[in-house]
Design a protein around this motif. Structure first.
Motif, PDB file in Angstrom:
ATOM      1  N   LEU C 123       0.817  -1.204   0.000  1.00  0.00           N
ATOM      2  CA  LEU C 123       0.000   0.000   0.000  1.00  0.00           C
ATOM      3  C   LEU C 123       0.851   1.254   0.000  1.00  0.00           C
ATOM      4  CD1 LEU C 123      -2.862  -0.901   2.499  1.00  0.00           C
ATOM      5  CD2 LEU C 123      -2.974  -0.759   0.026  1.00  0.00           C
ATOM      6  N   GLN C 124       2.107   1.095   0.411  1.00  0.00           N
ATOM      7  CA  GLN C 124       2.997   2.238   0.420  1.00  0.00           C
ATOM      8  C   GLN C 124       3.801   2.341  -0.863  1.00  0.00           C
ATOM      9  OE1 GLN C 124       5.052   1.779   4.448  1.00  0.00           O
ATOM     10  NE2 GLN C 124       5.164   3.951   3.960  1.00  0.00           N
ATOM     11  N   ILE C 125       4.209   1.199  -1.380  1.00  0.00           N
ATOM     12  CA  ILE C 125       5.111   1.250  -2.528  1.00  0.00           C
ATOM     13  C   ILE C 125       4.450   0.836  -3.838  1.00  0.00           C
ATOM     14  CG2 ILE C 125       7.132   0.866  -1.089  1.00  0.00           C
ATOM     15  CD1 ILE C 125       7.240  -1.991  -2.058  1.00  0.00           C
ATOM     16  N   GLY C 126       3.251   0.366  -3.768  1.00  0.00           N
ATOM     17  CA  GLY C 126       2.584   0.011  -5.014  1.00  0.00           C
ATOM     18  C   GLY C 126       2.935  -1.387  -5.483  1.00  0.00           C
ATOM     19  N   VAL C 149       9.300   6.304  -4.480  1.00  0.00           N
ATOM     20  CA  VAL C 149       8.652   7.462  -3.845  1.00  0.00           C
ATOM     21  C   VAL C 149       7.227   6.999  -3.520  1.00  0.00           C
ATOM     22  CG1 VAL C 149       7.908   9.847  -4.111  1.00  0.00           C
ATOM     23  CG2 VAL C 149      10.070   9.088  -5.112  1.00  0.00           C
ATOM     24  N   THR C 150       6.888   7.024  -2.257  1.00  0.00           N
ATOM     25  CA  THR C 150       5.732   6.281  -1.769  1.00  0.00           C
ATOM     26  C   THR C 150       4.388   6.950  -2.035  1.00  0.00           C
ATOM     27  OG1 THR C 150       5.848   7.422   0.329  1.00  0.00           O
ATOM     28  CG2 THR C 150       7.083   5.363   0.135  1.00  0.00           C
ATOM     29  N   THR C 151       3.346   6.201  -1.702  1.00  0.00           N
ATOM     30  CA  THR C 151       1.992   6.737  -1.820  1.00  0.00           C
ATOM     31  C   THR C 151       1.779   7.890  -0.842  1.00  0.00           C
ATOM     32  OG1 THR C 151       1.233   5.028  -0.295  1.00  0.00           O
ATOM     33  CG2 THR C 151       0.948   4.611  -2.637  1.00  0.00           C
ATOM     34  N   ALA C 152       2.526   7.879   0.241  1.00  0.00           N
ATOM     35  CA  ALA C 152       2.406   9.002   1.181  1.00  0.00           C
ATOM     36  C   ALA C 152       2.813  10.297   0.496  1.00  0.00           C
ATOM     37  CB  ALA C 152       3.266   8.761   2.415  1.00  0.00           C
ATOM     38  N   ALA C 153       3.851  10.220  -0.306  1.00  0.00           N
ATOM     39  CA  ALA C 153       4.278  11.413  -1.039  1.00  0.00           C
ATOM     40  C   ALA C 153       3.202  11.844  -2.020  1.00  0.00           C
ATOM     41  CB  ALA C 153       5.586  11.110  -1.779  1.00  0.00           C
ATOM     42  N   TYR C 154       2.644  10.866  -2.696  1.00  0.00           N
ATOM     43  CA  TYR C 154       1.574  11.157  -3.645  1.00  0.00           C
ATOM     44  C   TYR C 154       0.407  11.858  -2.945  1.00  0.00           C
ATOM     45  CZ  TYR C 154      -2.450  10.216  -6.676  1.00  0.00           C
ATOM     46  OH  TYR C 154      -3.583  10.323  -7.431  1.00  0.00           O
ATOM     47  N   ASN C 155      -0.013  11.294  -1.835  1.00  0.00           N
ATOM     48  CA  ASN C 155      -1.135  11.887  -1.111  1.00  0.00           C
ATOM     49  C   ASN C 155      -0.804  13.304  -0.673  1.00  0.00           C
ATOM     50  OD1 ASN C 155      -2.813   9.648  -1.302  1.00  0.00           O
ATOM     51  ND2 ASN C 155      -2.065   8.740   0.591  1.00  0.00           N
ATOM     52  N   ARG C 156       0.453  13.487  -0.302  1.00  0.00           N
ATOM     53  CA  ARG C 156       0.863  14.799   0.161  1.00  0.00           C
ATOM     54  C   ARG C 156       0.795  15.814  -0.971  1.00  0.00           C
ATOM     55  NH1 ARG C 156       3.545  17.125   4.555  1.00  0.00           N
ATOM     56  NH2 ARG C 156       3.224  19.333   4.098  1.00  0.00           N
ATOM     57  N   ILE C 157       1.256  15.405  -2.121  1.00  0.00           N
ATOM     58  CA  ILE C 157       1.240  16.326  -3.261  1.00  0.00           C
ATOM     59  C   ILE C 157      -0.199  16.661  -3.639  1.00  0.00           C
ATOM     60  CG2 ILE C 157       1.786  16.538  -5.713  1.00  0.00           C
ATOM     61  CD1 ILE C 157       4.274  14.887  -5.166  1.00  0.00           C
ATOM     62  N   ILE C 158      -1.035  15.654  -3.639  1.00  0.00           N
ATOM     63  CA  ILE C 158      -2.448  15.887  -3.961  1.00  0.00           C
ATOM     64  C   ILE C 158      -3.049  16.892  -2.987  1.00  0.00           C
ATOM     65  CG2 ILE C 158      -4.735  14.822  -4.056  1.00  0.00           C
ATOM     66  CD1 ILE C 158      -3.190  13.944  -6.370  1.00  0.00           C
ATOM     67  N   GLU C 159      -2.727  16.691  -1.719  1.00  0.00           N
ATOM     68  CA  GLU C 159      -3.316  17.577  -0.730  1.00  0.00           C
ATOM     69  C   GLU C 159      -2.752  18.984  -0.814  1.00  0.00           C
ATOM     70  OE1 GLU C 159      -3.956  15.548   3.022  1.00  0.00           O
ATOM     71  OE2 GLU C 159      -3.579  17.510   3.957  1.00  0.00           O
ATOM     72  N   ASP C 160      -1.440  19.065  -0.924  1.00  0.00           N
ATOM     73  CA  ASP C 160      -0.803  20.380  -0.972  1.00  0.00           C
ATOM     74  C   ASP C 160      -1.327  21.215  -2.125  1.00  0.00           C
ATOM     75  OD1 ASP C 160       2.593  19.443   0.066  1.00  0.00           O
ATOM     76  OD2 ASP C 160       0.752  19.899   1.183  1.00  0.00           O
ATOM     77  N   SER C 228       3.956   2.861 -10.068  1.00  0.00           N
ATOM     78  CA  SER C 228       3.725   1.674  -9.248  1.00  0.00           C
ATOM     79  C   SER C 228       2.470   1.952  -8.432  1.00  0.00           C
ATOM     80  CB  SER C 228       4.926   1.434  -8.322  1.00  0.00           C
ATOM     81  OG  SER C 228       4.680   0.323  -7.507  1.00  0.00           O
ATOM     82  N   ALA C 229       1.345   1.730  -9.053  1.00  0.00           N
ATOM     83  CA  ALA C 229       0.099   2.086  -8.382  1.00  0.00           C
ATOM     84  C   ALA C 229      -0.312   0.999  -7.421  1.00  0.00           C
ATOM     85  CB  ALA C 229      -1.003   2.319  -9.416  1.00  0.00           C
ATOM     86  N   VAL C 230      -1.011   1.404  -6.408  1.00  0.00           N
ATOM     87  CA  VAL C 230      -1.618   0.427  -5.505  1.00  0.00           C
ATOM     88  C   VAL C 230      -2.681  -0.297  -6.316  1.00  0.00           C
ATOM     89  CG1 VAL C 230      -3.146   0.209  -3.501  1.00  0.00           C
ATOM     90  CG2 VAL C 230      -1.200   1.762  -3.458  1.00  0.00           C
ATOM     91  N   PRO C 284      -3.858   5.128  -4.894  1.00  0.00           N
ATOM     92  CA  PRO C 284      -2.829   6.165  -5.018  1.00  0.00           C
ATOM     93  C   PRO C 284      -1.605   5.566  -5.701  1.00  0.00           C
ATOM     94  CG  PRO C 284      -2.808   5.288  -2.814  1.00  0.00           C
ATOM     95  CD  PRO C 284      -3.914   4.573  -3.538  1.00  0.00           C
ATOM     96  N   MET C 285      -0.708   6.410  -6.091  1.00  0.00           N
ATOM     97  CA  MET C 285       0.416   5.887  -6.851  1.00  0.00           C
ATOM     98  C   MET C 285       1.738   6.110  -6.153  1.00  0.00           C
ATOM     99  SD  MET C 285       1.786   6.858 -10.579  1.00  0.00           S
ATOM    100  CE  MET C 285       0.321   6.603 -11.496  1.00  0.00           C
ATOM    101  N   ALA C 286       2.506   5.091  -6.167  1.00  0.00           N
ATOM    102  CA  ALA C 286       3.901   5.252  -5.799  1.00  0.00           C
ATOM    103  C   ALA C 286       4.696   5.238  -7.092  1.00  0.00           C
ATOM    104  CB  ALA C 286       4.337   4.102  -4.895  1.00  0.00           C
TER     105      ALA C 286
END
Lengths: 324, 132, 829
Positions: C123-126, C149-160, C228-230, C284-286
């Protein structure tokens, strides 16, 4: 768990408390419906200013919506004060008939033209739609309308009935309800109850107010000597709270006071509403910016469409004035 | 860059629309002709095509969708804007899928319609078909 | 003119009944609002996690509405359902807890290296990165080193960049749009938004740090940046959906990263997610960063031949240099088949214009290397536990590298006959209309389900066609392939359930449904709102059946909020488990309260059979019917005490009255003249009038309002009660009938009950018969249909009056039922 604690818990689930909570939530709904009505009036008013293009359907829908929303308000009123129900519905039915007449008969040329007359120029200097809208607005809350015939006047009546219904007898009932349900005298003289959890402040020794994660409550009590949580000999208040809402009611038979607020950050829903049976009190209590309405029975005050911050600041001021 | 005045056709069987919209739209120097009957409007369109057609969607004799279809058949470049009544937004979406440029729901201010017309005229001026 | 409201009372209302009626209306109104919120929530949850603050408000509002509904239900029923309060409170507290949860991303790293992980979380790395890690774990030096680059980064970019809302708006209704141009335009806009996003500096630093580290070990390396999508490369293959960026210089790496992220929103990718009903928020995507392999040869290996899975062969495609153009289909490849087993043999497949033979054609790769690749593939299959589709390369040092691995998608064996048939069929749909309630494709036999039909007869995997979306249909949702509804409102209990069960469904097919008569098998594309005759897509039917056997519950759509709010557990109102305490979700409570409120209204009339002291008005009619009217809301436009039916402005009453007044009905009163002189009780038996062994104070009465009616009619020895609410909406409309009694003996009364049942069922009513009591209902139909139902009842009540005399045998029951259904009313004398 020892017997005493068990007993306390049983008492806390008393149906009287539950009904109190539900009626508090119902009153908030009542206020929402009132606000929605005001919004409808405003919408119509805006369209009538002349710039808009709209059709008759818009006005008919507006009238229907007012009747419907008014019905919801009346219904809530009946649930809150059942003894006024019949009268309220009678008046409501009058308004329904008015609405029906407006819709059915507007735009029809009312004067009969006899055959001999020269046909007057079609006096459509005012478009039909605008005519109907202006008649509707008159009925909603026209300043020139005959006394008591407007929807607004009816709304005030309903408010009065609801507030009067929560007058002294209700207060006394509540007081004994809370006294019996809560073993110990509450801090600061405020019985605290979580609207959704059905429990009174459990006097476990530490600051019970902080157990309630209620933003409005915290702001209300911020300046109100809140640090000094001494047991108050004569509890005067009941505060029913939620995370973003607060309903504060006086338990004194000689002083009727209600404060209801919602502060979620959504300006379309948030509001503060206050009633005090003594108008003078509100004058000293309120920060500027509130609409007020004086009646023979007491004074209403409210503020709508404001930011979270404004509500929080207002609560601090009110709390400071109320509890000191 | 001077802007050529647009030829705008306004069709609505309620005369309040023509009455109030025409002067409002003419303020920008565009030429506006109003019609309360669909057939007359289409006949006029045959004489001379318009840049923009604004039509109510629901009228007694011939409805807005028909007008839309006929106008688009007669002139591929004309932008058709639909006025919907208070309760016909669903149909308006259908109109979009049939080629209407946009729709606007009553009650609206003439300025709002002007905004849509401006967008339409931008597309007309750049004379293209949007591709991605 | 001043109106004093207190003086208006020129007519009387019974306040208690009025209040009850208004309570019902209030409850139904809230129910409508609540259903709308539920429907929106479902859409929201596609884009938001349950801890997202924006979900909170509508959910809290929903729960408040249901609490007030519970109060109203209890007001109507004398506190019969106070259990509901506890249930609703509990749900509220549990949802509150959910909202205070920390989003799981908190504290999660933005970047992870693959070579130092013990147990990475897909779920983190896809999916893709996870497979690469897996390869690396089991085989030394097989997969190139890299980082994610993990899904956490993706979520962060989406949110930011506030992309949640913007993407959602752009994706709005995309699943129901047919406009290709609009679809493309919107997806391009989303891609552009992503490419232009700001990357949080923490993320950027982490990426640069990794690249630096690699640079030190392998200077000058170019990078491959891959999605590397989930959910990717797992049981669902998004293969080919996203872009990879290759040969990226390290200074361009962040830009490449954003480009790959944008690739999540290519047309194909978006369509794939919509079609397979993936929530945006669950996928989300890693992004996987691997140094480019400087390859002399590269290609793809399938661990088994998808065209012939039983042949026990592996298939390798190869090209010199890099494989990416080959993978995209832009470059032809050389193909070799390797038989699996102890002594593998390889066979080069000749190109279209080449010579046949076993000789090696490709000179950039040796047979030994091929065998080596095959061997490692075999081992990998053993480790992964399933067939694999692997991208391989041979680097300048002659080492075999595996760059990507995914589950091999083996298509089902096509029935060649069906393929032929579908090729011959016209390519045009027979129907193209309606609105999508739930997307997807399905094929199956057409089953028309008329109201009153037995639902257990619906075959599994059928495509069901109905007139209206009645909630009772929920019981068949788990087993059908698709649902087509002729008329319906997209917001309602059934629509919510259809989405819950993921059943491809189209509403508002309209008259088009006639086209389907005479077709056996049809194919439905609910996404595009098209229906084709015959089977169209090989493999779809099997997938549909697989879905059905998996319980037709889409696994992705679960989670604490679904369970507490959206899930509907209380399906069958007649089941013993249909009670307040069994409610587990908000949806359950809404269903329960709606049902109970309507039932309660129905009971109430029964209890009001005495003591009408209040003034009521008399209905004036030429028919020999005595009816008192109690006007709830001024629907009687008449101030006098005698009212003609045309002055009763009640929609249900008017409809019922039209049925009663039907000219074809035969009133024996017309024979009254010939009856004169006959004994009174004989008259009574024939005329069935209002006289008879009953208290003088008993009257027939109708309580009416604009859209409501509660009519209680007592004829000589029997009783009919009609309770109806009919207005412009559909969701709240209902018509209920209760009929009991009869003058003749027990047997006759039972026969009359059976007659009613045989007449009501085929006419769209649900019917329950116990002894001589018949209860029937007609719910959730639009105004027109509800009015027709009431007219029907009007005629039925009149005809049924005389029947106990006529029904002398069991055979006569069917006879008269037929007469009635064929509108041969003269027979009923």
């Amino acid at each position: 768990m020892n017997i005493l604690k068990k007993l306390k818990q049983i008492r806390h689930k008393e149906p009287g408390i539950r009904e109190f909570c539900i009626q508090t939530i119902r009153f908030k709904k009542f206020l929402e419906n009132a606000r929605a009505l005001l919004d409808l009036f405003e919408d119509g008013r805006e369209k009538a200013l002349g710039e808009y293009i709209f059709d008759r359907h818009y006005v008919v829908t507006l009238i229907d919506s007012v009747i419907e929303r008014l019905g919801m308000m009346v219904y809530d009123g009946c649930v809150l004060v059942p003894e006024s129900g019949e009268k309220l519905y009678t008046t409501y039915d009058t308004h329904k008939r008015t609405a029906r007449n407006l819709i059915d008969f507007s735009g029809i040329v009312k004067k009969a033209v006899s055959p001999g007359d020269v046909t007057p120029e079609t006096s459509k200097t005012v478009d039909q739609e605008y005519q109907l809208l202006s008649e509707a607005l008159q009925w909603f809350n026209g300043k020139d309308a005959p006394l008591d015939s407007t929807v607004m006047a009816f709304m005030k009546q309903i408010f009065l009935k609801v507030i009067q219904g929560h007058g002294s007898s209700e207060v006394i009932k509540n007081r004994s309800l809370f006294e019996n349900s809560c073993g110990k005298i509450p801090d600061m003289g405020i019985y605290l109850i979580d609207l959704w959890k059905d429990q009174l402040a459990l006097p476990e020794g530490n600051s019970s107010i902080n157990d309630f994660n209620s933003i409005p409550l915290n702001h209300l009590l911020m300046d109100a000597g809140g640090k000094d949580l001494k047991a108050h000999p004569n509890p005067d208040w009941i505060a029913a709270v939620g995370e973003y809402q607060l309903s504060l009611n006086s338990l004194r038979a000689d002083f009727q006071f209600h404060l209801v607020t919602l502060a979620t950050g959504d300006a379309d829903a948030d509001f503060i509403f206050i009633f005090a049976d003594d108008a003078a009190i509100l004058d000293t209590l309120l920060p500027p910016g509130f609409h007020t309405e004086n009646t023979g029975y007491g004074q209403f005050a409210w503020n709508l469409g404001i930011s979270e911050k404004t509500i929080e600041d207002s609560l601090m001021i009110i709390g400071r004035n109320l509890f000191n | 860059m001077s802007k050529q005045p647009l030829k705008i056709m306004l069709i609505d069987d309620e005369n309040i629309v023509g009455k109030r919209l025409k002067p409002a739209l003419e303020k920008t120097g565009d030429i506006v002709e109003t019609f309360e009957e669909g057939e007359k409007a289409l006949a006029r369109f045959d004489e001379t095509p318009f840049d923009i057609v604004v039509t109510d969607i629901r009228m007694e004799n011939i409805d807005g969708i028909e007008i839309l279809e006929q106008v688009l058949a007669k002139s591929g470049r004309t932008k058709v804007i639909i006025i919907t009544g208070y309760a016909t937004v669903e149909i308006a979406r259908e109109a979009l899928s049939k080629g209407a440029f946009d729709f606007i729901a009553k009650p609206f201010k003439p300025a709002d319609l002007r905004g849509i017309i401006e967008r339409a005229s931008k597309e007309l001026r750049s004379g293209f078909l949007h591709t991605t | 003119m001043s109106i004093n409201p207190e003086n208006i009372a020129s007519y009387d209302t019974d306040y208690n009944f009025r209040f009850r009626y208004e309570t019902l209306r209030s409850l139904l109104n809230k129910n409508g609002i609540a259903l709308q919120i539920l429907s929106d929530l479902e859409a929201d949850l596609n884009h938001m996690h349950h801890y997202d603050k924006r979900i909170k408000r509508p959910i809290q509002r929903l729960i408040t509405e249901s609490l007030l509904m519970a109060q109203e239900l209890n007001l109507m029923t004398g506190e019969k359902y106070s259990d509901l309060y506890g249930v609703i409170s509990r749900i509220r507290n549990q949802t509150d807890k959910l909202f205070s949860e920390q989003p799981p991303d908190a504290g999660r790293p933005f970047v992870l290296r693959l070579d130092n992980q013990d147990d990475p979380d897909p779920l983190q790395i896809g999916g893709k990165a996870f497979n690469v890690w897996h390869l690396g774990k089991h085989f030394n030096n097989l997969a190139p080193p890299g980082f994610v680059v993990t899904t956490a980064a993706y979520n962060r970019i989406i949110e930011d960049n506030n992309l949640h809302d913007r993407i959602r708006i752009l994706l709005n209704n995309l699943d129901v749009t047919e406009d290709e141009a609009q679809f493309k335009s919107r997806t391009e806009t989303i891609r552009r938004l992503i490419r232009e996003s700001t990357v949080h500096e923490g993320i950027e630093e982490c990426i640069k740090e990794q690249v630096e580290l690699f640079n030190q070990a392998f200077p000058g390396e170019l990078w491959a940046v891959r999605s590397s999508a989930v959910c990717e490369d797992g049981s669902h293959s998004f293969a080919g959906q996203f872009d990879s960026e290759l040969q990226i210089k390290h200074e361009n790496i962040v830009t490449a990263y954003l480009h790959v992220l944008a690739g999540r929103f290519t047309d194909r990718a978006v369509k794939y997610r919509i079609h397979n009903n993936f929530r945006e928020v669950d996928t989300p995507m890693a992004v996987l960063f691997m140094p480019m392999v400087d390859s002399v040869a590269a290609g793809v290996v399938h661990s088994t031949d998808i065209k012939d899975p039983d042949s026990n062969t592996m298939v390798i495609s190869a090209v010199p240099g890099l494989a990416n153009r080959m993978v995209k289909g832009e470059e032809p490849a050389d193909t070799v088949m390797i038989s699996k087993g102890l002594s593998p043999e390889l066979t080069w497949v000749p190109p279209a214009n080449g010579d046949a033979g076993n000789t090696r054609i490709a000179d950039y790769i040796s047979n030994e290397k091929i065998f080596e690749i095959a061997k490692i593939t075999g081992q990998a299959v053993a480790k992964f536990g399933h067939e694999l589709d692997i991208e391989w390369a041979v680097d300048k040092n002659n080492n075999v590298r595996f760059l990507q691995a995914r589950q091999l998608n083996i298509p089902r064996i096509e029935n060649p006959e069906i393929t032929e048939a579908s090729k011959r069929k016209e390519n045009l749909p027979v129907i193209e209309a309606g609105i999508t309630i739930f997307p997807g494709r399905a094929e199956g036999p057409v089953t028309f389900l008329s109201p009153g039909a037995d639902m257990s007869e619906v075959p599994e995997g059928a495509i069901v066609v109905v007139e209206h979306p009645r909630p009772e249909l929920s019981s068949i949702l788990p087993k059908i392939a698709a649902l087509l509804v002729v008329e319906g409102d997209p917001v309602g209990h059934l629509a919510t359930l259809i989405r819950e069960f993921s059943v491809p469904c189209i509403f508002r097919l309209g008259k088009n449904e006639n086209i389907l008569h005479g077709k056996n098998i049809i194919s439905v594309n609910a996404t595009k709102r098209t229906v084709y005759a015959g089977m169209r897509w090989p493999g779809i039917r099997e997938r549909v059946l697989a879905r059905i056997s998996a319980g037709n519950r889409h696994q992705e759509k679960s989670g604490p909020l679904y369970d507490l709010v959206l899930a509907l557990n209380l399906l069958d109102p007649d089941a013993a488990s249909f009670k307040a305490k069994s409610c587990r979700s908000v949806h359950d409570t809404l269903r329960f309260m709606h049902e109970m409120s309507v039932r309660s209204m129905f009971d109430f009339g029964d209890k009001q059979n005495r003591g009408w002291n209040r003034k009521s008005k008399k209905l004036i009619t030429g028919l020999p019917i005595k009816l008192q009217l109690i006007d709830l809301d001024g629907s009687v436009l008449e101030n006098s005490n005698n009212v003609p039916p045309e002055n009763v402005e009640s929609t249900p009453f008017k409809a019922l009255w039209r049925g009663i007044m039907d000219e074809r009905l035969f009133w024996p009163e017309r024979w009254e003249k010939t009856m004169r002189g006959m004994p009174a009780d004989f008259q009574e038996a024939v005329l069935g009038g209002n006289r008879g062994p009953r208290r003088a104070s008993d009257k027939n009465y109708a309580i009416i309002a604009k859209d409501y009616m509660n009519l209680n009619a007592r004829f000589a020895y029997h009783y009919a009660m009609v309770d109806a609410m009919v207005g412009p909406g559909t969701e709240h409309n209902y018509v209920h009938l209760r009929f009991r009694g009869g003058g003749a003996g027990d047997e006759n009364r039972k026969r009359r009950a059976r007659f009613l049942e045989q007449v009501l069922r085929p006419s769209g009513f649900g019917v329950d018969r116990s002894g001589d009591l018949v209860t029937a209902w007609f719910r959730h139909y639009p105004q027109n249909d509800s009015e027709n139902a009431l007219e029907f009842l009007g005629r039925l009540i009149i005809c049924a009056r005389q029947l106990d005399v006529a029904l002398r045998s069991d055979r006569s029951v069917k006879l008269y039922a037929d007469y009635f259904l064929r509108e041969q009313f003269k027979r009923f004398v």
